[in-house]
Design an enzyme around this catalytic site. Structure first.
Site, PDB file in Angstrom:
ATOM      1  CB  THR A 166     -36.080 -12.502   3.933  1.00 31.76           C
ATOM      2  OG1 THR A 166     -34.689 -12.241   4.165  1.00 31.76           O
ATOM      3  CG2 THR A 166     -36.666 -11.358   3.124  1.00 31.76           C
ATOM      4  CB  ALA A 198     -24.379  -2.365  17.565  1.00 28.95           C
ATOM      5  CB  SER A 221     -27.187 -12.604  20.581  1.00 26.92           C
ATOM      6  OG  SER A 221     -27.615 -11.324  20.889  1.00 26.92           O
ATOM      7  CG  ASP A 253     -28.263 -12.911  13.235  1.00 31.87           C
ATOM      8  OD1 ASP A 253     -28.402 -12.539  12.052  1.00 31.87           O
ATOM      9  OD2 ASP A 253     -28.903 -12.423  14.183  1.00 31.87           O
TER      10      ASP A 253
HETATM   11  C1  GLA Z   1     -32.084 -10.158  13.598  1.00 33.18           C
HETATM   12  C2  GLA Z   1     -32.311 -11.658  13.675  1.00 33.18           C
HETATM   13  C3  GLA Z   1     -32.116 -12.321  12.310  1.00 33.18           C
HETATM   14  C4  GLA Z   1     -32.917 -11.601  11.223  1.00 33.18           C
HETATM   15  C5  GLA Z   1     -32.693 -10.083  11.292  1.00 33.18           C
HETATM   16  C6  GLA Z   1     -33.598  -9.327  10.363  1.00 33.18           C
HETATM   17  O1  GLA Z   1     -30.742  -9.906  13.316  1.00 33.18           O
HETATM   18  O2  GLA Z   1     -31.445 -12.240  14.603  1.00 33.18           O
HETATM   19  O3  GLA Z   1     -32.461 -13.682  12.369  1.00 33.18           O
HETATM   20  O4  GLA Z   1     -34.277 -11.919  11.307  1.00 33.18           O
HETATM   21  O5  GLA Z   1     -32.898  -9.576  12.599  1.00 33.18           O
HETATM   22  O6  GLA Z   1     -33.297  -9.625   9.038  1.00 33.18           O
END
Ligand code: GLA
Length: 383
Positions: free
Chosen positions: A38, A123, A128, A172
Site C-alpha cells: 500500500t 528475508a 536494505s 521500510d
Molecule cells: C518492500 C518495500 C516496501 C513495501 C513492501 C510491501 O518491503 O521495500 O516499501 O512496498 O515491500 O508492502
C-alpha cells in the site's frame, strides 16, 4: 554476526583500520504488521522496528575516502566521495547510494566504517533499508550537517530507488528511523504523517522465516508497481489510495481481471489498516488478528505475492489456539511471515511451527520473537 560489546567493537575496528572509532550507529530492520503493498499507492501501513538490525562502527576521515569493511561478507570496499559509482560489491551500493544523494545536498566527510548485523539478508525484514539508514546516520555523525529524520528516510529511499534500482515505497526507511519502543508506527504514505501507537503488553510478535529466497522479488515487485500505476491511470485518479469499491465496479471492464484484483487488494488493505488501528486502540487484539488473516488471503488471492511455503507457515500458525493472526510480511514471494500470539504460547509456537513446517516442506524455519524496538540512533564512544 551477533552483537558486540563496546570493547569488542573498538578492538575489531582497531584491528581492521588501525585506528580508534568515534561513533556507533545502529539501524533496526522492520516487520510490517499490516498494510502490504500500500505504501507506493500513497496508502497506509503499520510496521514495527524489530530487535535486529545493522551496526556501523565509524571514524571520520580528513580526506574524501569512504572505506568500508563488512564483517558479514568478510569484504572491504572503498570509494571516493568525489566520484560515486555503482559497484559490483552489492552491499556497498546502499552506502554509495546514500553518499551520492547526501553529497548533492550537504558537505560530506569521508569515513572508515565497520559494518555488521544480525538481520537476515533478503528475508523481507528490510536489511536494505537498515544498511541505508545506518549509512545516513553515520555520515551525519562525521559530517557538519543536520537533517531531520523524515528527510533522511526519503533520501535513503531515493538511494534504493535510483541507485540500487529497487522501486520500494517509504515504509521500510520510515520504520527504521521513526519507530519508538513498544509502539507500532502508523504511516500515511501520502501526507507522510506518522503516529506511534502502543502495542498492548502480554502479546508477542513472532517472525517466521520460510528460508525461501526468490531472485524474482525485485522484478515481480516492480511489476506490481507498474500494474498499480496502470490501474490508477485507467481509474483516472492520483493514486490507488483514492479508489473506492464503487469506482472499481464501474471500471471493472476497463481494468480487466488482473488490474481489478490488484486494485481491490489495495482498497481493502488500506481499510484494514485503519480498522487495525481502531482495534489496537480498543485493545481488541482478536479483531487485529482477524484483519491480519484477511490481509494474507488478499495477498495470496488478489495480489498474488504469496508462495506455497508462506501459506503453509500461516496455516500452521493459525491452527495454534493462542495465535491471533498470521500473514506474509514485506514484498512476499519468499521471506517471512508475521504472527501475533499470546506471550505464554511462545515455546509451544516455536516447537509446533518448526516441526510441522519441516514435515510439510523439508525446510528448517527460523523464528524470532520481538517487541517493537526504537528507531536508528548514534552513540559516541566515550574513550
Ligand atoms: C518492500 C518495500 C516496501 C513495501 C513492501 C510491501 O518491503 O521495500 O516499501 O512496498 O515491500 O508492502
Amino acid at each position: 554476526m551477533s552483537v558486540f560489546s563496546i570493547e569488542e567493537k573498538i578492538n575489531v575496528f582497531r584491528e581492521i583500520f588501525g585506528r580508534t572509532p568515534q561513533y556507533f550507529s545502529y539501524a533496526p530492520g522492520r516487520v510490517n504488521l499490516i498494510g502490504e503493498h500500500t505504501d507506493y499507492n500513497e496508502g497506509f501501513v503499520l510496521p514495527i522496528a524489530i530487535e535486529m538490525g545493522i551496526s556501523y562502527v565509524v571514524a571520520p576521515r580528513e580526506d574524501n575516502k569512504v572505506r568500508l569493511y563488512s564483517a558479514d561478507f568478510g569484504e572491504f570496499n572503498e570509494f571516493s566521495l568525489e566520484d560515486i559509482r555503482k559497484s559490483e560489491t552489492k552491499w556497498s551500493n546502499y552506502v554509495r547510494g546514500v553518499a551520492k544523494f547526501l553529497s548533492e545536498r550537504v558537505l560530506l566527510r569521508g569515513m572508515d566504517a565497520l559494518i555488521y548485523g544480525n538481520l537476515p539478508i533478503g528475508a523481507g525484514l528490510s536489511s536494505s533499508a537498515a544498511m541505508e539508514v545506518g549509512a545516513a546516520l553515520s555520515f551525519q555523525a562525521v559530517s557538519p550537517f543536520q537533517m531531520d529524520r523524515k528527510s533522511l528516510a526519503l533520501l535513503c529511499q531515493r538511494a534504493e530507488n535510483e541507485f540500487v534500482g529497487m522501486r520500494c515505497g517509504i515504509m521500510d526507511q520510515f520504520a527504521s528511523l521513526l519507530s519508538e519502543e513498544g509502539m507500532a508506527l502508523f504511516i500515511d504514505c501520502r501526507t507522510l504523517e506518522i503516529r506511534n501507537i502502543p502495542l498492548p503488553q502480554g502479546y508477542s510478535v513472532a517472525i517466521c522465516d520460510s528460508k525461501v529466497r526468490r531472485e524474482l522479488v525485485s522484478s515481480e515487485y516492480n511489476k506490481r508497481r507498474a500494474e498499480c500505476e496502470r490501474a490508477r491511470e485507467i481509474l483516472g485518479i492520483r493514486a490507488l489510495r483514492d479508489a473506492t469499491h464503487q469506482l472499481l465496479e464501474e471500471k471493472k471492464k476497463h481494468l480487466g481481471e488482473t488490474l481489478y484484483r490488484r486494485a481491490k487488494h489495495v482498497v481493502e488493505e488500506n481499510q484494514r489498516v485503519l480498522s487495525a488501528i481502531d482495534a489496537l486502540r480498543a485493545n481488541d487484539l482478536q479483531e487485529f488478528g482477524d484483519l491480519m488473516k484477511a490481509s494474507h488471503i488478499s495477498l495470496r488471492d488478489l495480489y498474488e505475492v504469496s508462495s506455497r511455503e508462506l501459506d503453509i507457515l500461516v496455516g500452521i500458525a493459525l491452527s495454534i489456539p493462542e495465535v491471533l493472526g498470521a500473514r506474509l510480511t514485506g514484498a512476499g514471494f519468499g521471506g517471512c511471515t508475521v504472527n501475533l500470539l499470546r506471550e505464554e504460547a511462545r515455546e509451544n509456537f516455536e516447537r509446533e511451527v518448526k516441526k510441522r513446517y519441516r514435515e510439510a516442506t523439508g525446510l528448517e524455519a527460523e523464528i524470532w520473537f520481538t517487541r517493537p524496538a526504537k528507531g536508528g540512533f548514534v552513540e559516541l564512544f566515550s574513550s
